[in-house]
Design a protein around this motif. Structure first.
Motif, short mmCIF file in Angstrom:
data_model
loop_
_atom_site.label_atom_id
_atom_site.label_comp_id
_atom_site.label_asym_id
_atom_site.label_seq_id
_atom_site.Cartn_x
_atom_site.Cartn_y
_atom_site.Cartn_z
N THR A 188 -33.31 -29.25 60.19
CA THR A 188 -32.40 -28.40 60.95
C THR A 188 -31.74 -27.36 60.03
N GLN A 189 -31.36 -27.80 58.83
CA GLN A 189 -30.77 -26.86 57.88
C GLN A 189 -31.74 -25.73 57.55
N ARG A 190 -33.02 -26.07 57.41
CA ARG A 190 -34.01 -25.04 57.11
C ARG A 190 -34.08 -24.01 58.24
N GLU A 191 -34.02 -24.47 59.48
CA GLU A 191 -34.07 -23.54 60.61
C GLU A 191 -32.82 -22.66 60.66
N LEU A 192 -31.68 -23.26 60.33
CA LEU A 192 -30.44 -22.48 60.32
C LEU A 192 -30.48 -21.42 59.22
N LEU A 193 -31.05 -21.78 58.07
CA LEU A 193 -31.19 -20.79 56.99
C LEU A 193 -32.12 -19.66 57.42
N ALA A 194 -33.17 -20.00 58.14
CA ALA A 194 -34.09 -18.96 58.62
C ALA A 194 -33.38 -18.02 59.59
N GLU A 195 -32.53 -18.59 60.44
CA GLU A 195 -31.77 -17.75 61.39
C GLU A 195 -30.81 -16.83 60.66
N GLN A 196 -30.12 -17.36 59.64
CA GLN A 196 -29.19 -16.54 58.87
C GLN A 196 -29.93 -15.42 58.13
N ARG A 197 -31.09 -15.76 57.59
CA ARG A 197 -31.85 -14.74 56.86
C ARG A 197 -32.31 -13.64 57.80
N ALA A 198 -32.74 -14.02 59.01
CA ALA A 198 -33.20 -13.01 59.97
C ALA A 198 -32.07 -12.03 60.31
N ARG A 199 -30.86 -12.55 60.51
CA ARG A 199 -29.73 -11.66 60.83
C ARG A 199 -29.39 -10.77 59.65
N ALA A 200 -29.44 -11.33 58.44
CA ALA A 200 -29.16 -10.51 57.26
C ALA A 200 -30.22 -9.43 57.08
N GLU A 201 -31.48 -9.78 57.34
CA GLU A 201 -32.56 -8.80 57.23
C GLU A 201 -32.39 -7.69 58.27
N HIS A 202 -31.98 -8.06 59.47
CA HIS A 202 -31.74 -7.04 60.51
C HIS A 202 -30.58 -6.13 60.12
N ALA A 203 -29.55 -6.69 59.49
CA ALA A 203 -28.43 -5.87 59.02
C ALA A 203 -28.89 -4.88 57.96
N LEU A 204 -29.78 -5.32 57.06
CA LEU A 204 -30.33 -4.41 56.05
C LEU A 204 -31.12 -3.29 56.72
N ALA A 205 -31.85 -3.61 57.77
CA ALA A 205 -32.60 -2.58 58.48
C ALA A 205 -31.67 -1.50 59.01
N THR A 206 -30.58 -1.91 59.64
CA THR A 206 -29.62 -0.94 60.19
C THR A 206 -28.98 -0.12 59.08
N LEU A 207 -28.63 -0.75 57.98
CA LEU A 207 -28.00 -0.04 56.87
C LEU A 207 -28.92 1.01 56.27
N THR A 208 -30.22 0.76 56.29
CA THR A 208 -31.17 1.71 55.74
C THR A 208 -31.73 2.66 56.79
N GLY A 209 -31.15 2.64 57.99
CA GLY A 209 -31.58 3.57 59.04
C GLY A 209 -32.94 3.25 59.63
N THR A 210 -33.30 1.97 59.64
CA THR A 210 -34.60 1.55 60.15
C THR A 210 -34.41 0.64 61.36
N PRO A 211 -35.18 0.82 62.44
CA PRO A 211 -35.09 -0.14 63.57
C PRO A 211 -35.42 -1.55 63.07
N ALA A 212 -34.66 -2.52 63.51
CA ALA A 212 -34.83 -3.89 63.04
C ALA A 212 -36.25 -4.42 63.23
N PRO A 213 -36.93 -4.15 64.36
CA PRO A 213 -38.29 -4.68 64.51
C PRO A 213 -39.29 -4.11 63.49
N ASP A 214 -38.96 -2.95 62.90
CA ASP A 214 -39.89 -2.30 61.97
C ASP A 214 -39.59 -2.63 60.50
N PHE A 215 -38.63 -3.51 60.27
CA PHE A 215 -38.20 -3.77 58.89
C PHE A 215 -38.52 -5.20 58.50
N GLN A 216 -39.11 -5.36 57.34
CA GLN A 216 -39.38 -6.68 56.79
C GLN A 216 -39.14 -6.65 55.29
#
Length: 497
Positions: free
Chosen positions: A248-276
């Motif tokens: 369960t902890q691993r899944e929660l970490l994956a969820e947190q990472r996804a949100r942080a990655e989406h925030a990086l996408a917005t900060l760099t002016g990139t749509p979240a679905p297009d950023f990895q």
């Protein structure tokens, strides 16, 4: 020339000289107080002082590419992308551009406005119109009227209204520039903090994956013992619960990472679905941050500069308000040519001109001017309070960052020592198991304890990176690199391009 005539001429000369001197004196003065930068109390030093280096702040090297201190190419790329594509940063730049344009508009009032006009008409005058004179009968006339002329208007700024408005607009523009530079710093800090959060989660995920592997092995071992009758159903259920909790902890970490990655996408002016962002490790280097002396902070932080410029603008607007007590004087000369035929338009006999001016003084406004002055003075006092609050907040943030780095440094040392101990425990448990003095569960428990400690190390190091960014931001930016006024957003954002 007779002596009396000479005396009269001399008196006129003296009178003219005095008048010119009075006008010059008025032209040199402006209503309202001259600006003096607010004085704020600054501490003599920071606490604690021992671990910190002394910085030599320079105005032209305050907000450089400080993120390069972490020596992480992936972070460098994200920062460069955010500097050119972040929409919030672009908007701040355009607001600064607007303020510069507004300053140019306000400064235009220092110069006369000149207009060129032309008009042409052909008209017939009625022969039955009322007589202007009984001795002269009316006749019907058809004639042309052609006019070409220049008209000027100039406000004589005797009482400094225009000068104070220019002074206020200039301070507004400088405040907007500082706001833009502060937004640069804020966006860069958010990118770095979010990036380090992603890297911390990557390393935590790797540790948790190892924990899952060990717990799966432990479950397999306990299940084998359960089948042989050497372990109870309670032992088996407890091990199953531990594995489920870790998964369960691993899944929660994956969820947190996804949100942080989406925030990086917005900060760099990139749509979240297009950023990895591929998984990676945190930087191993925690840079040393020279903090300098507290008084130097007043010249380093762009938000303090913006607050100080707001005080200057509010001070100038007191002068604008006070100038309303005095008359507004406008000169309006004009020169033109008027004729009934184009061939004779630009001749001496067609020339007409006028020299004139106007003065207007408010006599009764129902308390409006008094209210305007009260408003301007209260605005100035509020801006001084805002400036003081900004400075106090800056001191707090630097001290918070220093304290956090000090405590986290001690915690990191203690955590490293604890990791060594946990590793030693694992070695002993492994040796005992190999010698037949302990069962495999002791080894698994020791491995779990070591991984838990490594996860704590990862959390502390991630917090150290985040706090180092916080401290750099609190100090106003990096050192040794030029501050671009910054990095102008990409040309594609300019609607005129």
């Amino acid at each position: 020339m007779s002596p009396s005539a000479k005396g009269a001429a001399m008196k006129r000369s003296v009178k003219h000289a005095v008048s010119l001197a009075l006008v010059s004196a008025c032209m040199g003065c402006a209503m309202g107080p001259n600006y003096v930068k607010p004085v704020v109390a600054t501490p003599a030093g920071w606490h604690p002082e021992a671990p910190w280096q002394t910085a030599q702040p320079q105005d032209d090297a305050l907000r450089g590419d400080w993120w390069t201190l972490f020596n992480d190419p992936a972070l460098d790329g994200l920062e460069q992308k955010a500097a050119g594509a972040n929409p919030t940063l672009k908007a701040a730049f355009e607001h600064y551009t607007q303020s510069e344009a507004e300053l140019g508009e306000v400064k235009s009032a220092e110069m006369p406005s000149v207009g060129l006009g032309a008009a042409a008409s052909r008209s017939r005058i009625s022969g039955n119109r009322p007589l202007q004179s009984y001795a002269i009968p009316n006749t019907s006339i058809v004639q042309n009227d052609i006019q070409v002329g220049i008209q000027a208007s100039y406000e004589v700024d005797l009482f400094g209204r225009v000068r104070r408005e220019v002074e206020a607009s200039k301070a507004d523009s400088e405040q907007s520039k500082a706001d833009f530079q502060n937004m640069e710093l804020v966006i860069a800090a958010e990118v770095a903090t979010t990036y380090f959060n992603v890297r911390e989660l990557d390393e935590e995920t790797a540790v948790v994956d190892s924990m899952v592997t060990y717990e799966q092995a432990a479950l397999k071992f306990v299940a084998s013992r359960y089948r042989d009758g050497d372990a109870s159903g309670l032992d088996l259920s407890q091990q199953q619960a531990e594995l489920a909790a870790t998964t369960t902890q691993r899944e929660l970490l994956a969820e947190q990472r996804a949100r942080a990655e989406h925030a990086l996408a917005t900060l760099t002016g990139t749509p979240a679905p297009d950023f990895q962002l591929a998984a990676g490790a945190m930087p191993t280097r925690i840079p040393a941050v020279p903090v300098g002396i507290p008084s130097g902070l007043l010249q380093r932080r762009p938000d303090i500069a913006a607050a100080e410029r707001a005080v200057a603008a509010a001070n100038a607007r007191i002068g604008v308000a006070r100038s309303a007590y005095y008359p507004n004087i406008v000169l309006s000369p004009s020169v033109a040519f008027e004729s009934v035929a184009g061939g004779s338009l630009f001749t001496a006999s067609s020339l007409l001109w006028s020299l004139g001016g106007s003065a207007f003084e408010n006599v009764f406004e129902g308390g409006k001017i008094v209210a305007m002055n009260r408003f301007a003075e209260a605005g100035y006092r509020a801006s001084v309070d805002d400036y003081s609050a900004t400075v106090l907040k800056a001191f707090q943030e630097v001290q918070d960052g220093m304290s956090s780095m000090s405590y986290l440094g001690k915690a990191a040392d203690e955590s490293v020592a604890a990791t060594r101990s946990a590793d030693h425990v694992l070695s002993i448990a492994t040796e005992r198991y190999q010698d037949g003095l302990a069962n495999y569960l002791d080894v698994i428990d020791a491995q779990q304890a070591l991984l838990t400690q490594r996860r704590l190390n990862t959390t502390i190091r991630g917090e150290q990176l985040a706090q180092s960014v916080f401290l750099i931001k609190a100090l106003g930016g990096g050192w040794g690199a030029s501050s671009s006024m910054a990095k102008t957003p990409d040309a594609g954002h300019n609607p005129a391009s």
